[in-house]
Structure formats: C-alpha cells, structure tokens
Design an enzyme around this catalytic site. Structure first.
Site, short mmCIF file in Angstrom:
data_model
loop_
_atom_site.label_atom_id
_atom_site.label_comp_id
_atom_site.label_asym_id
_atom_site.label_seq_id
_atom_site.Cartn_x
_atom_site.Cartn_y
_atom_site.Cartn_z
N HIS A 90 0.83 -1.21 0.00
CA HIS A 90 0.00 0.00 0.00
C HIS A 90 0.86 1.26 0.00
CE1 HIS A 90 -3.93 -2.01 0.65
NE2 HIS A 90 -3.21 -2.92 1.29
N ASP B 65 -0.71 -5.28 5.82
CA ASP B 65 -1.71 -6.11 5.14
C ASP B 65 -1.46 -6.13 3.63
OD1 ASP B 65 -2.41 -3.34 5.11
OD2 ASP B 65 -4.40 -3.89 4.34
N GLU B 66 -1.94 -7.17 3.00
CA GLU B 66 -2.02 -7.29 1.54
C GLU B 66 -0.72 -6.92 0.84
OE1 GLU B 66 -6.77 -6.52 0.85
OE2 GLU B 66 -5.49 -4.76 1.10
N ALA B 67 0.39 -7.36 1.38
CA ALA B 67 1.70 -7.08 0.78
C ALA B 67 2.06 -8.17 -0.23
CB ALA B 67 2.76 -6.96 1.87
#
Length: 523
Positions: free
Chosen positions: A247, A323-325
């Site tokens: 992100h 998150d969501e890496a």
C-alpha cells in the site's frame, strides 16, 4: 414493556416505577463542569431546553478500583441538590464505568473516572423522551461498564481525503456510542495524508490524489494535533497508521528509490486500470506495491516517518499496517515486520499490525494484531492472529463480513463494496460473538473490537453517515456489552427495537442515517 433505546446495551438496567424526571429551564446541573457542559449541549440540541449550569470546575479523576457493582432497584435521589442533575466522579468501579439513577426528583450519575461520566451523559441523552408538550428522562437504574478496553472505529483518509471538520464530526458520532479509539489510516497507494518535516516531499508530491481522480489533501501537524485534542475531549485515543510495506505506491511519487516496481502478475481488473510506476494511482486495486526491503534508504525512510509520528502522537499505539503485501517476498516481508515492530517499540509505543504480520517469527513481543478476516476465518488467518497472542500481544477484532462499515448494507445501496461475502445487513453486523471468531482465544486475549470504514466510495460526511449508520451501533454493542445471548436483551430482536428508538436522537444530532428496513424506527 418496551425496551429503552439504549445502545450499546448497559451491563445492568432496572426500569423504575417512579415518574420520569421532567426537563425544564429550572433544572440545575451540579458537579463536574466538563460533563455538565457536554450534557447541556446535548439537551439543548435534543430538546431546545437550556438547563442551568451550577457545576464546579472539573477535578482530576480518582483511580478506579474493583468491578462495577450489580444493579439494584432504583433508589430515591435524596442526595441531589433539589430537583436537578448531579454529575460526579467518585473513583469507584472499573475504568470507564458509571452508575445512573433517575426518578421524578432528579438524575444522579457517579463514575469511576471522567470517561465513565462522559458515557453516563451519553446514556442520559438516549433516555430523553417526549412528555406531553415537554421533555423528560425515563426513570431507571443503570450500572454499566465496558466489556473491552479498546472500542474503535477507523476512518480511511487515504483513498479519499477527509478534512478536520469531517474527522471530528465522525469521532463525535462514535464517542456518543461509547467508542474510545479513532484509528486513522493515513497512507495508501492513492495518497499520503500527514505532513512530514523529515520527508517533506510526501505531501508535496504524494498528497494531491485520490480514488477516481478526486481531489486529495493532507493534515498539517496543527491539523493532526487538533484532531487529537478533539478526540481527547471526547475520551478517544487516536491511533495513526502508515501502511507498509505494501500500500505504498504514493510513496514512490516522492521517494522512488525506496519503492519497488508495481507487481502486476495476476492483476484483478476489478481494481480498475493497473498502476504505472511514477504516476499517481487512482484505482482501488490492492497488493501490488512494496517498499524495497533491506535497502538502507528504505530503513532510513521508515525510521524517519515513524519517529516523527511517534513524537506527534501522545497515545500509546502506532499502527504500521502490514496487510495485503502481495508484491513483497515472504522472507523480505518477515524481515520488514520484525524490524519495524521493534523500531516502534524502541520509540516507547506499542506496535499494531494487521493479522498477516503474525506470520513473521521475529515480530516484536507485545505487538497487537488486528484481525480482518471473516467471522469464520479464511485459511491461515486464525493461525496468524493467534501468533500475536503467543508472543505476548493481544487481538483487535475487525471481521470484515461483520464490522467493515464500507460494505454495502444491501444490494441496492449506491455506496459501498461487496467483497466481504456480499452486502452486510444490520442483522449480520450484529449477529456475531467476538470470542467465537478465532478459536483458542480467551476473553483476556482480546483487546477489543474495531469497525473500519474504508473510503473507496466515501467522499464526504453524508457518505460516512450513509454507510456507518446504523451498523456502527452493532459494532458498539459488540465492543461494550456482555457476550451475545447472555441475556434476552443481548439479542437481535432487542437490538433492532432499541436502535430504532434512537432515530429521533440521531436526527437532531444531524446524522443523515438511512432508514434501514430492518429496523422499526421511532418517528
């Protein structure tokens, strides 16, 4: 007997047989001045009645000791200074607890601390009813204390920027439902939203953009301090988040040397057009960006932004995302999580990370995990979440299919998303139990509950109200009240009736809530 419109449900409530307490311009408020001011503002907004302020300057809160006492039948209010309202801190009971007594002679609120007194005032606001041509407070005896210490809402100001006035209006709404944490998601692929003296290019180059090409923006240090001060006035702690190592596309516009090329393998067209290195990203796709892990320039960047953030933030927590890496190799991700969590701890703050960070074996001891998978955990999510507890931390529960306020409330809603198992109805938002989400946890392992509001489709305060209400009330009850099913009142049938009774209060407070068809609203 009709349920009183109390949300979140108090620990113990006994309806009184006495007459309600009539509100009139002759009513005097005595005791704590700060709480008296909050009550006077609430009463005049709700009723137009100006109460007499006979309060005294606020004193420091006495320490809280012992559990809240069990409720008893309402006692006559003989110790109030004549017909009126008395607000005081007596230091008795658990932190944030209060005891409220109402009969025809007056109202008394006594609390363990200033926060408890503030929550007692909010409960009075919910008890105000029409009485003929006037207004009154329903007769009742309430002994109340929160289940969880951490009761949070999150506002994403990165996908769409929200200014100080919007943020403070949102936190006031949350505080009225006894939330005590405001988590600000300050960075994402679309923008960086907090001024940095150490890294000034972040706002010079990375703050002007938002989803769909909408205008961006950022908070100056003074803006951020103003939010923190307003939150403190409402007994809320601000938890700031810079989301890393994923992100981070916006960072690349300012400091391209610390961000890898976008990882586009398996790009989901639902996110819109794929990102382009060096250009602002205005879509809603996730998982493609990553910091360059292990590079000294990246380490210096992370140290700069978290050190400055720690200095600006008086609260105990710093959230570093995690998150969501998907664009970060697993070994690099683990190294980043270990280094960053330890760096935050050295700054004297408690690190918080989304539950994926539990996969890192060297996560700093005591790091708090924020669980965002479903009420029935997706594969691997529960194990990662439990890892925080195994390393001396605790969990904040934010199951996406229950408390993500950005999900559509029904299929026809013009705002919101549906990826968390489709639309999230109010009943679904209510019908879950925190202790049942991650197997193997005890009550003590759960720090609390947080309801995030991501802003892909949220541009202004009206949009916030349209998605948050009334589901934010369900999250408030999960965070404050006794476990689901422990009493007849802690049930969906009771909740929908109680929240329906809050319609007139919310309307007078200026909350533009949608009239959900799941609720029997009081006009």
């Amino acid at each position: 007997m009709m349920s009183l419109p109390l949300v979140p449900l108090p620990a113990s409530t006994v309806r009184g047989d006495a007459a309600p307490f009539a509100l009139s311009p002759a009513v005097r408020i005595t005791g704590d001045a700060r709480s008296a001011g909050a009550l006077r503002r609430l009463v005049v907004t709700r009723t137009g009645v100006h109460l007499v302020d006979a309060s005294t300057p606020s004193a420091p809160s006495a320490p809280s000791t012992g559990p809240a006492g069990a409720a008893t039948a309402p006692a006559p209010i003989a110790d109030a200074a004549g017909p009126g309202i008395e607000l005081s801190v007596d230091g008795k009971g658990r932190p944030e607890s209060y005891r409220l007594r109402v009969d025809g002679d007056g109202v008394v609120v006594r609390a363990a601390d200033a926060a408890g007194l503030f929550y007692g005032v909010q409960t009075i606001g919910q008890l105000i009813v029409r009485a003929g041509d006037g207004w009154a407070v329903s007769a009742v005896s309430i002994d109340d204390a929160p289940r969880f210490a951490y009761r949070g809402v999150m506002l994403d100001v990165a996908r769409h920027f929200h200014d100080v006035a919007t943020v403070t209006a949102f936190l006031e709404r949350a505080a009225s439902l006894k939330f005590n944490v405001l988590h600000l998601h300050l960075s994402d692929d679309q923008g960086w939203r907090l001024q940095s003296a150490r890294r000034p290019e972040l706002t010079a180059q990375s703050a002007a953009n938002a989803v769909a090409g909408d205008p961006g923006g950022f908070f100056t240090h003074d803006d951020y301090r103003a939010i923190i001060a307003h939150a403190a006035d409402h007994h809320m702690t601000v938890v700031p988040e810079f989301d890393m190592p994923g992100h981070t596309h916006a960072v690349s516009l300012a400091y391209p040397e610390v961000v890898a090329e976008p990882a586009l393998e398996g790009w989901d067209p639902a996110g819109g057009e794929p990102p382009v290195a060096g250009e602002p990203y205005t879509g809603i796709g996730v998982g493609f960006s990553s910091l360059r892990i292990g590079d000294p320039a990246t380490d210096a960047f992370v140290d700069d932004v978290i050190t400055e953030l720690a200095g600006l933030t008086p609260g105990p927590y710093l959230h570093f995302g995690g998150d969501e890496a998907f664009g970060t190799p697993a070994d690099a991700y683990a190294a980043f999580v270990a280094r960053t969590s330890a760096a935050i701890a050295r700054l004297g703050k408690t690190p918080i990370a989304w539950h994926e960070a539990g996969a890192a074996s060297d996560l700093a001891p005591g790091t708090i995990g924020q669980y965002w998978s479903f009420v029935s955990p997706a594969e691997g999510a529960a194990e990662k979440a439990r890892a925080f507890v195994d390393r001396g931390g605790r969990l904040i529960l934010s199951p996406a299919d229950a408390v993500y306020l950005d999900m559509k409330p029904d299929a026809s809603a013009p705002l919101g998303l549906t990826w968390a198992g489709g639309p999230t109805s109010l009943e679904r938002a209510y019908s879950w139990e925190p202790l049942d989400v991650v197997p193997g946890l005890s009550e003590a392992d759960i720090l609390g509950v947080e309801a995030p509001l991501w802003s892909e489709t949220v541009r202004d305060l009206d949009d916030i109200d349209a998605l948050a209400f009334p589901r934010i009330a369900a999250a408030a009850e999960a965070a404050w009240s006794a476990p689901t099913g422990t009493t007849d009142e802690r049930s969906w049938a009771s909740f929908r009736a109680r929240v329906g009774g809050l319609g007139p209060l919310w309307t007078t407070l200026g909350i533009r809530f949608p009239a959900s068809r799941e609720v029997p609203w009081t006009i």
